[in-house]
Motif scaffolding. Structure first.
Motif, PDB file in Angstrom:
ATOM      1  N   GLY A  60       0.636  -1.163   0.261  1.00  9.62           N
ATOM      2  CA  GLY A  60       0.077   0.054   0.190  1.00  9.62           C
ATOM      3  C   GLY A  60       0.732   1.356  -0.127  1.00  9.62           C
ATOM      4  N   THR A  61       0.504   2.032  -0.714  1.00  9.08           N
ATOM      5  CA  THR A  61       1.271   3.965  -0.811  1.00  9.08           C
ATOM      6  C   THR A  61       0.962   4.438   0.430  1.00  9.08           C
ATOM      7  N   GLN A  62      -0.019   4.155   1.346  1.00  9.58           N
ATOM      8  CA  GLN A  62       0.194   5.258   2.601  1.00  9.58           C
ATOM      9  C   GLN A  62       0.411   3.918   3.926  1.00  9.58           C
ATOM     10  N   GLN A  63       1.662   4.956   4.613  1.00  2.99           N
ATOM     11  CA  GLN A  63       2.823   4.539   5.309  1.00  2.99           C
ATOM     12  C   GLN A  63       1.894   5.121   6.774  1.00  2.99           C
ATOM     13  N   ILE A  64       1.531   3.995   7.130  1.00  2.00           N
ATOM     14  CA  ILE A  64       0.595   4.605   8.752  1.00  2.00           C
ATOM     15  C   ILE A  64       1.583   4.475   9.704  1.00  2.00           C
ATOM     16  N   SER A  65       2.491   5.252  10.769  1.00  2.97           N
ATOM     17  CA  SER A  65       3.506   5.268  12.052  1.00  2.97           C
ATOM     18  C   SER A  65       2.280   4.556  12.677  1.00  2.97           C
ATOM     19  N   ASN A  66       2.950   3.859  14.079  1.00  2.00           N
ATOM     20  CA  ASN A  66       2.357   3.378  15.451  1.00  2.00           C
ATOM     21  C   ASN A  66       2.677   4.719  15.487  1.00  2.00           C
ATOM     22  N   SER A  67       3.151   5.881  16.023  1.00  2.00           N
ATOM     23  CA  SER A  67       2.347   7.455  16.724  1.00  2.00           C
ATOM     24  C   SER A  67       1.164   7.850  15.878  1.00  2.00           C
ATOM     25  N   GLN A  68       1.682   7.889  14.819  1.00  2.00           N
ATOM     26  CA  GLN A  68      -0.025   8.300  14.193  1.00  2.00           C
ATOM     27  C   GLN A  68      -1.361   7.790  14.595  1.00  2.00           C
ATOM     28  N   LEU A  69      -1.530   6.089  14.981  1.00  2.00           N
ATOM     29  CA  LEU A  69      -2.084   5.446  14.911  1.00  2.00           C
ATOM     30  C   LEU A  69      -2.006   5.621  16.918  1.00  2.00           C
ATOM     31  N   GLY A  70      -1.665   5.933  17.481  1.00  2.00           N
ATOM     32  CA  GLY A  70      -1.534   6.230  18.392  1.00  2.00           C
ATOM     33  C   GLY A  70      -2.123   7.896  19.130  1.00  2.00           C
ATOM     34  N   GLN A  71      -3.012   8.714  17.863  1.00  2.52           N
ATOM     35  CA  GLN A  71      -3.619   9.728  17.739  1.00  2.52           C
ATOM     36  C   GLN A  71      -5.272   9.072  17.355  1.00  2.52           C
ATOM     37  N   ARG A  72      -5.323   8.014  17.287  1.00  2.00           N
ATOM     38  CA  ARG A  72      -7.301   7.625  16.753  1.00  2.00           C
ATOM     39  C   ARG A  72      -7.053   6.894  18.513  1.00  2.00           C
ATOM     40  N   VAL A  73      -6.204   5.997  18.788  1.00  2.00           N
ATOM     41  CA  VAL A  73      -6.578   5.734  19.634  1.00  2.00           C
ATOM     42  C   VAL A  73      -5.572   5.420  20.484  1.00  2.00           C
ATOM     43  N   ASP A  74      -6.108   4.301  21.628  1.00  2.28           N
ATOM     44  CA  ASP A  74      -5.111   4.253  23.180  1.00  2.28           C
ATOM     45  C   ASP A  74      -3.837   3.203  23.288  1.00  2.28           C
ATOM     46  N   THR A  75      -3.190   3.629  22.468  1.00  2.00           N
ATOM     47  CA  THR A  75      -2.293   3.268  22.357  1.00  2.00           C
ATOM     48  C   THR A  75      -0.783   4.313  22.278  1.00  2.00           C
ATOM     49  N   SER A  76       0.698   3.616  21.486  1.00  2.00           N
ATOM     50  CA  SER A  76       1.834   4.362  22.007  1.00  2.00           C
ATOM     51  C   SER A  76       2.997   3.219  20.717  1.00  2.00           C
ATOM     52  N   ASP A  77       3.835   4.029  20.064  1.00  3.15           N
ATOM     53  CA  ASP A  77       4.764   3.474  19.641  1.00  3.15           C
ATOM     54  C   ASP A  77       5.334   2.705  20.676  1.00  3.15           C
ATOM     55  N   GLU A  78       5.606   2.624  21.860  1.00  6.15           N
ATOM     56  CA  GLU A  78       6.196   1.686  22.284  1.00  6.15           C
ATOM     57  C   GLU A  78       5.450   0.323  23.123  1.00  6.15           C
ATOM     58  N   TRP A  79       4.490   0.472  23.089  1.00  3.26           N
ATOM     59  CA  TRP A  79       3.393  -0.920  23.673  1.00  3.26           C
ATOM     60  C   TRP A  79       3.388  -1.838  22.226  1.00  3.26           C
ATOM     61  N   ILE A  80       3.363  -1.110  20.990  1.00  3.51           N
ATOM     62  CA  ILE A  80       2.712  -1.785  19.845  1.00  3.51           C
ATOM     63  C   ILE A  80       4.438  -2.381  20.064  1.00  3.51           C
ATOM     64  N   ARG A  81       5.613  -2.104  19.537  1.00  2.00           N
ATOM     65  CA  ARG A  81       6.920  -2.405  19.675  1.00  2.00           C
ATOM     66  C   ARG A  81       6.765  -3.575  20.685  1.00  2.00           C
ATOM     67  N   THR A  82       6.614  -3.316  21.230  1.00  2.88           N
ATOM     68  CA  THR A  82       7.616  -4.594  22.714  1.00  2.88           C
ATOM     69  C   THR A  82       6.313  -5.600  22.448  1.00  2.88           C
ATOM     70  N   ARG A  83       5.230  -4.963  21.853  1.00  2.00           N
ATOM     71  CA  ARG A  83       4.213  -6.721  22.000  1.00  2.00           C
ATOM     72  C   ARG A  83       3.855  -7.187  20.532  1.00  2.00           C
ATOM     73  N   THR A  84       4.049  -6.471  18.993  1.00  2.00           N
ATOM     74  CA  THR A  84       4.302  -7.184  17.995  1.00  2.00           C
ATOM     75  C   THR A  84       5.501  -6.788  17.031  1.00  2.00           C
ATOM     76  N   GLY A  85       6.550  -5.912  17.310  1.00  2.00           N
ATOM     77  CA  GLY A  85       8.006  -5.765  16.384  1.00  2.00           C
ATOM     78  C   GLY A  85       7.160  -5.292  15.527  1.00  2.00           C
ATOM     79  N   ILE A  86       5.897  -4.524  15.560  1.00  2.00           N
ATOM     80  CA  ILE A  86       5.836  -3.562  14.221  1.00  2.00           C
ATOM     81  C   ILE A  86       5.685  -2.281  14.690  1.00  2.00           C
ATOM     82  N   GLY A  87       6.064  -1.258  14.298  1.00  2.00           N
ATOM     83  CA  GLY A  87       6.767   0.035  13.610  1.00  2.00           C
ATOM     84  C   GLY A  87       5.522   1.046  12.681  1.00  2.00           C
TER      85      GLY A  87
END
Length: 342
Positions: free
Chosen positions: A24-51
Motif C-alpha cells: 500500500g502507498t500510505q504508510q501509517i506509523s505507530n505514533s499516528q495510530l496513537g492519535q486515533r486510539v489509546d496506544t503508543s509506539d512503545e506499546w505496539i513495538r514491545t508486543r508485536t515488533g511492528i513500527g
C-alpha cells in the motif's frame, strides 16, 4: 495432509525462479495510530515488533497490488505473460466476492492462463504454493504464477486497538516452472487445518436479516470487522509452528542447522523469535520485515521472500524452511530451494 516428493503419479519437479511484491502507498506509523486510539509506539513495538504498516491508497485495489507483484515476478523470470498456464491468487479479501484472480489475469495479459482464488487466510500463500506444485509435477502445466495478497485495512475496526495495530496491505508473487524430478526445488511440505478452533480469528458475516415477503426473510450481505483472540492465536502459533516444522525436517532428513533461512508468516516478532529459539537457530537466520509492513496475511511470506531475493540475502541454492499460520485455524510448512531465474 502431508507430502514429500516424489508423489504418487508425479513426473517432474518444481523450480522457484522469480519473485515480485507490492504494498500500500500510505504508510501509517505507530505514533499516528496513537492519535486515533489509546496506544503508543512503545506499546505496539514491545508486543508485536511492528513500527509501521502500509495501507492502500484511494487509487489502489487488491487487483492492483497483485498485478504489480505479478508483473515484477514475470520481469525477473524473463517470461511473457501469455506463457503462463495458471494464475493462482491466495487471498481472503478479494475485490469481488466471486473472485479477483481473473481480473489479475486480464491485467497481466495472461490470455492463456486459467485463474482462480484460493482462501486460507494467513496460510494462503503456502497452501497455494503446494497446490500449484501439483499441476506442475504431473505435467498438466508448465508455468504458474502464485500470488499472495490481502487488503485487510478495509476489514479492520480502526477504533479497536487490539487489532488495528496489526494489519497492513500488500502482495507478493512467485513464478514457478516445471522441471525435472532431480532438480525439484520443493523438498517437502505439510498442511493442517482445525476448524474446531476457528473461532479464535474471524472475519464473519453480519447476522442481520430483513423481511422478504410475508413471513420469509433473507440474510443481508456484508461482513463484520476482524475479531481475534490474540492470546489464543499466539499460543496456537508458538505450539503448532515448531511442531509442523519439526515433522517436516525429520521427514525430509534435514538438520535445522543446515537451513540458510527461516521464513515465517510475519505476524509477531515474538513468534518468529520463539520458533527460532526452539530450533537453536540464530535470529540472524530469521527473515523479518513486519516492523515496516505489519501483518499482510497471505502476502507476508512472498513479500519477505522478494525483499530478501532483491537485496541479495537469498541466493540460488539457498535452503529455506517456511511456515504460514492463521485463521481457519490453518497452518502449514514447506521446505524449498530457491533457484532463481535461469
Amino acid at each position: 495432509m502431508t507430502g514429500s516428493p516424489p508423489l504418487s503419479g508425479a513426473t517432474g519437479g518444481v523450480a522457484l525462479v522469480a519473485s515480485g511484491s507490492a504494498r500500500g502507498t500510505q504508510q501509517i506509523s505507530n505514533s499516528q495510530l496513537g492519535q486515533r486510539v489509546d496506544t503508543s509506539d512503545e506499546w505496539i513495538r514491545t508486543r508485536t515488533g511492528i513500527g509501521n504498516r502500509c495501507i492502500c491508497g484511494p487509487d489502489q485495489s487488491l487487483a492492483d497490488l497483485s498485478h504489480q507483484a505479478g508483473t515484477q515476478a514475470l520481469s525477473m523470470a524473463g517470461w511473457d505473460a501469455d506463457s503462463l498456464d495458471l494464475v493462482l491468487l491466495a487471498t481472503s479479501t478479494p475485490d469481488d466476492l466471486f473472485g479477483t484472480a481473473p481480473k489479475v489475469q486480464a491485467l497481466l495479459g495472461a490470455r492463456n492462463a486459467v485463474a482462480f482464488d484460493l482462501t486460507a487466510a494467513c496460510s494462503g500463500f503456502l497452501f497455494a504454493l503446494v497446490t500449484a506444485a501439483q499441476f506442475l509435477r504431473t505435467g498438466a502445466m508448465r508455468r504458474v504464477l502464485v500470488i499472495g495478497a490481502d487488503q485487510l485495512s478495509r476489514w479492520v475496526d480502526w477504533d479497536d486497538r487490539r487489532t488495528c495495530v496489526l494489519f497492513g496491505d500488500g502482495a507478493g508473487a512467485v513464478a514457478l516452472e516445471a522441471t525435472s524430478a532431480d532438480r525439484d526445488g520443493l523438498v517437502g511440505f505439510a498442511l493442517r487445518s482445525d476448524g474446531a478452533r476457528g473461532n479464535c480469528l474471524n472475519l464473519a458475516q453480519h447476522n442481520e436479516r430483513q423481511t422478504l415477503v410475508d413471513s420469509a426473510s433473507h440474510q443481508v450481505g456484508g461482513y463484520q470487522p476482524i475479531s481475534m483472540n490474540g492470546q489464543e492465536v499466539y499460543k496456537f502459533a508458538v505450539r503448532e509452528v515448531p511442531a509442523i516444522l519439526k515433522q517436516l525436517l525429520e521427514a525430509t532428513d534435514t538438520a535445522p542447522e543446515s537451513l540458510d533461512w527461516l521464513l515465517l508468516h510475519q505476524a509477531n516478532q515474538r513468534i518468529l523469535d520463539a520458533v527460532a529459539d526452539r530450533f537453536n537457530l540464530p535470529h540472524a537466520k530469521v527473515l523479518s520485515n513486519l516492523a515496516h509492513y505489519g501483518n499482510t496475511s497471505a502476502a507476508t511470506i512472498p513479500l519477505m521472500l522478494d525483499e530478501a531475493v532483491r537485496d541479495g540475502r537469498i541466493q540460488p541454492g539457498h535452503r529455506i524452511a517456511s511456515s504460514g499460520f492463521g485463521a481457519g485455524l490453518s497452518w502449514g510448512a514447506a521446505l524449498f530451494h530457491w533457484q532463481g531465474p535461469s
